[in-house]
Design a protein around this motif. Structure first.
Motif, PDB file in Angstrom:
ATOM      1  N   HIS A  13       0.836  -1.198   0.000  1.00  0.00           N
ATOM      2  CA  HIS A  13       0.000   0.000   0.000  1.00  0.00           C
ATOM      3  C   HIS A  13       0.873   1.250   0.000  1.00  0.00           C
ATOM      4  CE1 HIS A  13      -3.279  -2.714   0.949  1.00  0.00           C
ATOM      5  NE2 HIS A  13      -4.134  -1.699   0.950  1.00  0.00           N
ATOM      6  N   HIS A  33      -4.199   2.244  -1.542  1.00  0.00           N
ATOM      7  CA  HIS A  33      -3.488   1.113  -2.127  1.00  0.00           C
ATOM      8  C   HIS A  33      -2.648   1.538  -3.315  1.00  0.00           C
ATOM      9  CE1 HIS A  33      -3.199  -2.544  -4.773  1.00  0.00           C
ATOM     10  NE2 HIS A  33      -2.728  -3.016  -3.638  1.00  0.00           N
ATOM     11  N   SER A  34      -3.256   2.260  -4.274  1.00  0.00           N
ATOM     12  CA  SER A  34      -2.532   2.658  -5.485  1.00  0.00           C
ATOM     13  C   SER A  34      -3.103   3.944  -6.047  1.00  0.00           C
ATOM     14  CB  SER A  34      -2.642   1.549  -6.541  1.00  0.00           C
ATOM     15  OG  SER A  34      -2.131   1.990  -7.795  1.00  0.00           O
ATOM     16  N   THR A  35      -2.211   4.808  -6.539  1.00  0.00           N
ATOM     17  CA  THR A  35      -2.634   5.996  -7.287  1.00  0.00           C
ATOM     18  C   THR A  35      -2.047   5.959  -8.697  1.00  0.00           C
ATOM     19  OG1 THR A  35      -0.758   7.254  -6.375  1.00  0.00           O
ATOM     20  CG2 THR A  35      -2.872   7.440  -5.227  1.00  0.00           C
ATOM     21  N   ALA A  40      -6.809   7.889  -5.455  1.00  0.00           N
ATOM     22  CA  ALA A  40      -7.337   6.665  -4.850  1.00  0.00           C
ATOM     23  C   ALA A  40      -8.780   6.891  -4.423  1.00  0.00           C
ATOM     24  CB  ALA A  40      -6.479   6.266  -3.663  1.00  0.00           C
ATOM     25  N   ARG A  64      -7.481  -2.324  -1.571  1.00  0.00           N
ATOM     26  CA  ARG A  64      -6.917  -3.153  -2.643  1.00  0.00           C
ATOM     27  C   ARG A  64      -8.013  -3.534  -3.637  1.00  0.00           C
ATOM     28  NH1 ARG A  64      -6.163  -8.880  -3.334  1.00  0.00           N
ATOM     29  NH2 ARG A  64      -4.267  -9.375  -4.499  1.00  0.00           N
ATOM     30  N   SER A  67      -8.718  -0.641  -5.934  1.00  0.00           N
ATOM     31  CA  SER A  67      -7.727  -0.510  -7.014  1.00  0.00           C
ATOM     32  C   SER A  67      -8.105  -1.416  -8.171  1.00  0.00           C
ATOM     33  CB  SER A  67      -6.327  -0.900  -6.511  1.00  0.00           C
ATOM     34  OG  SER A  67      -5.718   0.133  -5.806  1.00  0.00           O
ATOM     35  N   GLY A  78      -7.345   5.402  -8.882  1.00  0.00           N
ATOM     36  CA  GLY A  78      -6.693   4.364  -8.110  1.00  0.00           C
ATOM     37  C   GLY A  78      -7.652   3.821  -7.066  1.00  0.00           C
ATOM     38  N   GLY A  79      -7.084   3.172  -6.046  1.00  0.00           N
ATOM     39  CA  GLY A  79      -7.940   2.538  -5.047  1.00  0.00           C
ATOM     40  C   GLY A  79      -7.616   2.945  -3.631  1.00  0.00           C
ATOM     41  N   ILE A 347      -2.690  -2.063 -13.307  1.00  0.00           N
ATOM     42  CA  ILE A 347      -2.096  -1.080 -12.386  1.00  0.00           C
ATOM     43  C   ILE A 347      -0.599  -1.299 -12.219  1.00  0.00           C
ATOM     44  CG2 ILE A 347      -4.254  -0.747 -11.151  1.00  0.00           C
ATOM     45  CD1 ILE A 347      -3.157  -2.440  -8.879  1.00  0.00           C
TER      46      ILE A 347
END
Length: 349
Positions: A13, A33-35, A40, A64, A67, A78-79, A347
């Protein structure tokens, strides 16, 4: 998956933020989690947890999933996920806590965009929006993207259930198809009404038995105990409540040939996806089938299109499911693993 900080669900993360506000009593977690694809995005839920570790684990798993959901839905997002801890079951969230959560979101500078989830409402999101611009799912004018994501989530799941019935049962329509629905709130209830209109035979369960009984009376459905719904004698089981309900024990008791519902993180562990697959049960990965709500509020936040565009994108959910099922058949891998593989590719994980 990389385990970190003592949390098995930590998956590299980008950030896990813990917030407290003594004046209001706010305790909250925001997991990013992700950009990689954009800010996110993911809803905030208000829920009682047995421990703060349980809340962090939920935020990790849900972020997650967001994402993966946003990537598979083709959104430039993202998520992330927000969790506000209730002090005890049944407790209500205060306006001061909502405002404090809004300030927490604002402090992240747009890396996280919040929206409505379990325990929240449009009215509560409006209070949060008074403290931050990084919020979606607000009331909108007719024809615009945005607003309550529940009906859009339900519509996408409805399309996915029909696709799963065709794939797993050979059903050309839903008339006479037996569907057991776990959870009949905004999403599960909306799904039930749509399926009832198609002539499906419904069995309903909810922790609020009165709510299930009222909907059953409206639709001519049957109600059974919440703990019995997963093992109901049905063609399709549709989980639409909280997650981690597909376990080694519950999978062994399944009578349905299809699992297709909107609850997030239905599989208690990754191994449970293989257990479902090994039993020959068709599984609709949750973050693929339940993407309707985030498509709606995501397009609202991004300023891309109107309600017609939202519905056009939701209409693509069945073909995404078919993509997953086709690859599962070709490779012999569980549908859950195939969906994860496709999402990770998008991703860059």
């Amino acid at each position: 998956m990389t385990s970190g900080w003592g949390f098995p669900d930590f998956d590299d993360h980008e950030g896990v933020h813990l917030f407290t506000d003594p004046a209001s009593g706010l305790q909250a977690v925001i997991a990013i989690h992700s950009t990689k694809l954009g800010p996110a995005a993911g809803g905030v839920r208000f829920w009682h947890y047995a421990s703060s570790d349980g809340a962090i684990t939920d935020a990790l798993r849900l972020s997650r999933g967001m994402s993966f959901k946003n990537a598979m839905a083709g959104l430039d997002l993202g998520g992330g996920k927000g969790v506000v801890l209730a002090g005890r079951a049944g407790e209500s969230i205060s306006e001061a806590q909502l405002q404090a959560f809004g300030r927490s979101v604002e402090s992240l500078g747009g890396r996280y965009v919040t929206a409505e989830d379990v325990g929240m409402s449009e009215a509560r999101m409006k209070v949060i929006a008074g403290e931050t611009r990084y919020v979606s799912g607000l009331p909108v004018e007719s024809g615009a993207a945005g607003g309550d994501p529940g009906p859009y989530t339900a519509h996408g799941i409805y399309l996915g259930v029909k696709a799963a019935a065709k794939r797993g049962l050979g059903a050309t329509d839903m008339k006479g198809v037996r569907v057991a629905i776990q959870g009949v709130g905004s999403v599960g209830g909306g799904l039930a009404r749509l399926l009832a209109g198609d002539g499906a035979v419904l069995t309903l369960a909810d922790v609020d038995e009165g709510r299930a009984q009222a909907l059953a009376g409206e639709l001519g459905a049957t109600v059974i105990a919440a703990e019995a719904i997963l093992s109901a004698d049905a063609d399709i089981v549709s989980p639409n409540a909280l997650g981690a309900i597909l376990t080694e024990a519950s999978i062994a008791d399944l009578k349905a040939r299809v699992i297709a519902g909107g609850a997030n993180n239905q599989l208690a562990t990754p191994a449970d996806g293989a257990r479902v697959h090994d039993r020959g049960i068709l599984y609709a990965p949750d973050y693929v089938i339940n993407a309707g709500g985030i498509i709606n509020v995501g397009l609202e936040y991004l300023g891309h299109g109107d309600e017609a565009e939202v519905m056009a994108r939701i209409a693509k959910i069945p073909q995404r499911l078919d993509q997953v099922w086709d690859e599962s058949e070709r490779s012999g891998s569980p549908a859950s693993d195939v969906a994860d593989m496709l999402a990770k590719r998008l991703i860059g994980r």
